[in-house]
Design an enzyme around this catalytic site. Structure first.
Site, mmCIF file in Angstrom:
data_model
loop_
_atom_site.group_PDB
_atom_site.id
_atom_site.type_symbol
_atom_site.label_atom_id
_atom_site.label_comp_id
_atom_site.label_asym_id
_atom_site.label_seq_id
_atom_site.Cartn_x
_atom_site.Cartn_y
_atom_site.Cartn_z
ATOM 1 N N PHE A 45 0.855 -1.186 0.000
ATOM 2 C CA PHE A 45 0.000 0.000 0.000
ATOM 3 C C PHE A 45 0.889 1.234 0.000
ATOM 4 O O PHE A 45 1.638 1.477 0.941
ATOM 5 C CB PHE A 45 -0.939 0.031 1.208
ATOM 6 C CG PHE A 45 -2.008 1.088 1.049
ATOM 7 C CD1 PHE A 45 -3.223 0.788 0.438
ATOM 8 C CD2 PHE A 45 -1.788 2.395 1.457
ATOM 9 C CE1 PHE A 45 -4.192 1.761 0.251
ATOM 10 C CE2 PHE A 45 -2.756 3.383 1.267
ATOM 11 C CZ PHE A 45 -3.964 3.068 0.671
ATOM 12 N N ASP B 212 9.196 2.959 1.833
ATOM 13 C CA ASP B 212 8.005 3.704 2.213
ATOM 14 C C ASP B 212 7.797 3.501 3.714
ATOM 15 O O ASP B 212 7.307 2.459 4.148
ATOM 16 C CB ASP B 212 6.809 3.185 1.397
ATOM 17 C CG ASP B 212 5.509 3.881 1.766
ATOM 18 O OD1 ASP B 212 5.457 4.555 2.812
ATOM 19 O OD2 ASP B 212 4.536 3.731 1.008
ATOM 20 N N LYS C 196 2.177 10.773 7.709
ATOM 21 C CA LYS C 196 1.361 10.371 8.866
ATOM 22 C C LYS C 196 1.818 10.968 10.198
ATOM 23 O O LYS C 196 1.484 12.100 10.510
ATOM 24 C CB LYS C 196 1.290 8.860 8.958
ATOM 25 C CG LYS C 196 0.455 8.246 7.828
ATOM 26 C CD LYS C 196 0.088 6.826 8.125
ATOM 27 C CE LYS C 196 -0.613 6.147 6.976
ATOM 28 N NZ LYS C 196 -2.051 6.312 6.977
HETATM 29 C C1 LIG Z 1 2.781 2.673 3.720
HETATM 30 C C2 LIG Z 1 1.864 3.752 3.224
HETATM 31 N N1 LIG Z 1 2.246 4.526 2.203
HETATM 32 C C3 LIG Z 1 1.467 5.505 1.730
HETATM 33 C C4 LIG Z 1 0.238 5.759 2.289
HETATM 34 C C5 LIG Z 1 -0.634 6.859 1.746
HETATM 35 O O1 LIG Z 1 -0.681 7.915 2.654
HETATM 36 P P1 LIG Z 1 -1.809 9.031 2.523
HETATM 37 O O2 LIG Z 1 -3.106 8.402 2.904
HETATM 38 O O3 LIG Z 1 -1.366 10.117 3.488
HETATM 39 O O4 LIG Z 1 -1.797 9.516 1.116
HETATM 40 C C6 LIG Z 1 -0.222 4.962 3.360
HETATM 41 C C7 LIG Z 1 -1.546 5.174 3.969
HETATM 42 O O5 LIG Z 1 -2.061 4.388 4.718
HETATM 43 C C8 LIG Z 1 0.618 3.942 3.849
HETATM 44 O O6 LIG Z 1 0.250 3.145 4.856
#
Ligand SMILES: Cc1ncc(COP(=O)(O)O)c(C=O)c1O
Length: 428
Positions: A158, A243, A272
């Site tokens: 994700f 990530d 986050k």
């Molecule tokens: C690992 C990871 N990357 C990217 C994102 C995307 O973040 P955002 O919702 O702030 O766009 C998330 C969201 O849950 C995430 O868990």
């Protein structure tokens, strides 16, 4: 068992509270999204009105202990006083920037902090506003830095839902309606180094991975996997993007999850928890070599709100507070305690709980079937505890509390969970 009712609705009578809930639901129906409204009606929704520490309060005076932290946002709990104070002080001075030709000190301070707390040679930061933007920027930078186009990501990953990030996100249901996505993004099984090796070719720009998959179901890769990926990247000249949007800032028991394996990426995406649960903010941090295209042309990638002083002030206070309170260590110790207790629960209910896994305070309970995850979420919410399933894996319920959670609060959640398991057993 349920948390005490407290007075959160000021002078509102219960009739007025119900009226406000109905009016808001009506606006959801007419102006937000009728699909959402239907879902809200089905679960008998309420209105959030106040937050403090690990607690969220609704308009009816119910208190909820938060064990999902907005998917990893509230590492400091809600409205941490130090972050709120930093934002209050900053807003009186300058909130947003206008001319990029006049310097922005809170942003420079944040980039310095990020360079100091991230591993390896990560040095230069681009500050943006969300997780998906941090991933978008990372992917763009990798293409520009290498002049290559193929990206390799993991099944069930994700990385966000904007078009570029979605191309790396690994869940078909989110991807199908938007095809064709950006080309040459290939997915391989997470944790399988041979599959990665086979996917790399002379046109590979980057491999993008979560060090521990969050929304995929809290998937911790096999020991040595990340180190082997780093080695593969070094041998082939492919950039490694990690990530850490969900795993960053102490969540897994280290400041960044890749530190468990002593691995540093070429580009790291964060968001986050960076804003302390008070301001939205994201960033990607790169080595000088990978960042080169953005040095050659500093306007190659820009964002109107990215790096605004208000969000940066929140992030600076957040990082300082995480370090002062040694939250990574707290997450590690509390996570060990939680995982031990959950493992015991799994042994007691083997036909309901298929697995428990995680690191630090990023923990997942995998249920034997999706319905059992749903009924557990509902039961816990009825008892004043907020949990949710993982976006890419609805059988897995996240136990992801603020890192400031106390042992007493963990025990309270475990008691409620135990009762929910007894209830689930009677349904089998
Ligand atoms: C690992 C990871 N990357 C990217 C994102 C995307 O973040 P955002 O919702 O702030 O766009 C998330 C969201 O849950 C995430 O868990």
């Amino acid at each position: 068992m349920r948390e005490e009712l407290v007075n959160t609705n000021g002078d509102l009578s219960s009739v007025d509270a119900e009226k406000l809930i109905d009016e808001t639901l009506d606006k959801y129906e007419k102006y937000v999204n009728p699909g959402f409204a239907q879902m809200m009606r089905l679960i008998g929704t309420t209105l959030e009105v106040k937050t403090e520490g690990p607690y969220m309060y609704d308009i009816k005076g119910h208190r909820y202990l938060d064990f999902l932290s907005g998917h990893g946002v509230y590492n400091l709990g809600y409205c941490h006083p130090k972050v709120v104070r930093a934002v209050e002080e900053q807003i009186k001075k300058i909130a947003q920037t206008s001319a990029r030709t006049i310097m922005n000190k809170p942003m420079a301070d944040l980039c310095e902090r990020l360079a100091k707390i991230t591993p390896g040679d990560l040095t230069y930061s681009f500050i943006c506003n969300s997780g998906t933007e941090a991933v978008e920027g990372s992917l763009k930078l990798a293409r520009a830095a290498t002049g290559k186009t193929q990206i390799i990501a993991a099944d069930n990953a994700f990385h966000g839902k904007s078009l570029g990030s979605l191309s790396a996100t690994g869940r078909p249901v989110y991807r199908e309606p938007f095809k064709p996505l950006i080309p040459e993004v290939d997915h391989v099984p997470f944790g399988d180094i041979d599959a990665l090796k086979a996917a790399v070719n002379e046109n590979t720009a980057a491999i993008i991975l979560e060090p521990i998959q969050g929304e995929g179901g809290v998937n911790v890769p096999p020991e040595g996997y990340l180190r082997a990926v780093r080695k593969l990247c070094d041998e082939t000249g492919v950039l490694l993007i990690l990530d850490e949007v969900q795993t960053g800032f102490g969540r897994t028991g280290k400041m960044f999850a890749c530190e468990h394996d002593d691995v540093a990426p070429d580009i790291m995406a964060v968001a986050k928890a960076l804003g302390g649960g008070v301001m939205p903010i994201g960033a990607f941090i790169a080595t000088p070599k990978a960042f080169e295209p953005f040095v050659t042309d500093p306007l190659l990638h820009t964002s109107t709100f990215g790096g605004n002083p208000l969000a940066c002030a929140a992030a600076n206070a957040t990082i300082d507070t995480i370090i002062e309170a040694d939250l990574p260590r707290q997450a590690s110790e509390k996570g060990d305690y939680l995982l031990t207790k959950l493992t015991k629960l799994k042994e007691d209910y083997p036909d309901i709980i298929a697995d428990v896994r995680g690191k630090g305070l990023l923990v997942g309970i995998e249920f034997a079937v999706e319905g059992l995850a749903g009924s557990t979420i509902y039961e816990l919410e009825q008892q004043g505890i907020l949990v949710l399933h993982m976006l890419n894996n609805p059988k897995v319920v996240r136990i992801e509390p603020p890192l400031i959670i106390t042992y007493e609060q963990i025990d309270f959640m475990l008691e409620v969970l135990k009762k929910a398991m007894k209830q689930n057993k009677s349904l089998l």
